[in-house]
Enzyme design. Structure first.
Site: not given
Length: 277
Positions: A151, A198
């Site tokens: 990420r 998320c």
């Protein structure tokens, strides 16, 4: 090019955020003008929490030539292209490499910057080359030069992803669709209400959603923000939530669990204070 003041709540999937000066650029000359003052770059706004007071910097959106791509996925793909459209095109063509990005509601540029993906695959794995605007010009990088991590990435300072070349492999449409079905099945528990994806990064060897569930935090609210009952790693806008509500909920989770925020946060946000009866 179009310049206008807009509420960021209209441009983010979470539906919160104050006003900013938004520059929608369509050509390289537009981009050069837009970057003459401090700026931020907005993709699809799907992994983003913007302060209720907005941001002072220009917000750049890529359109025009920066959103173009060939139907056969050959050549350059604009950073303003939507990832879901590319995934569907690859499935029709029998090209494998993007299946792990199924369900990621991002533009290509944002997906590159944050190395978006799922446990089935990440954006970095589907890249052959990345074109980035910085220091007044366009520069082409190989994926290994951009420091991709879970990420995250290490783009050049102030760099804006403008285009990419994809690295895909031949398969059958049936095989690609079968893998997409696996990814889709893993997403079934995700909520349908307004969210930014998320909220927290998964710690090594564990799941942030599992940890939040085990801590009994599902359903926790701050103002009009709530931890989803369906999936603990989703913070949802019940309608009328503020950035302060959302940030307060983040802090409430972090007071219990050592989780790192996955969302990008723009501007200064003070968490919403809880009202004590």
């Amino acid at each position: 090019m179009r310049v206008e003041r807009l509420p960021m709540a209209r441009l983010t999937t979470l539906g919160v955020g104050g006003e900013a000066e938004v520059w929608t650029v369509e050509t390289l000359d537009d981009l050069k003008r837009a970057t003459e003052a401090p700026y931020r770059v907005l993709g699809n706004g799907s992994n983003l929490l913007v302060a209720d007071g907005g941001v002072a910097e220009r917000v750049i959106r890529l359109a025009g030539e920066f959103a173009q791509w060939n139907p056969d996925l050959s050549g350059w793909v604009g950073a303003g292209a939507m990832v879901p459209s590319l995934v569907q095109a690859a499935a029709r063509l029998g090209l494998s490499g993007l299946e792990g990005l199924y369900g990621v509601p991002a533009q290509v540029g944002g997906a590159v910057k944050m190395n978006a993906g799922t446990r089935f695959g990440e954006m970095s794995g589907a890249l052959a080359e990345v074109e980035i605007f910085h220091d007044g010009g366009l520069h082409v990088y190989q994926p290994h030069e951009l420091g991709f991590t879970y990420r995250g990435s290490r783009l050049p300072e102030g760099g804006i992803v403008t285009r990419v070349r994809l690295r895909l492999s031949m398969a059958s449409p049936e095989a690609v669709r079968a893998r997409i079905a696996l990814v889709d099945a893993a997403r079934k528990g995700q909520p349908k209400r307004k969210s930014a994806g998320c909220a927290f990064k998964n710690p090594p060897g564990d799941s942030a959603g599992r940890m939040i569930d085990a801590a009994g935090l599902k359903g926790t609210t701050v103002g009009r923000a709530m931890i989803s009952h369906e999936h603990g790693n989703f913070l949802i806008n019940l309608g009328g939530a503020t950035a302060a509500d959302m940030y307060g909920l983040i802090k409430k989770v972090q007071a219990v669990l050592p989780l790192e925020v996955e969302w990008e946060i723009w501007g200064e946000i003070e968490p919403q204070a809880e009202v004590v009866p």
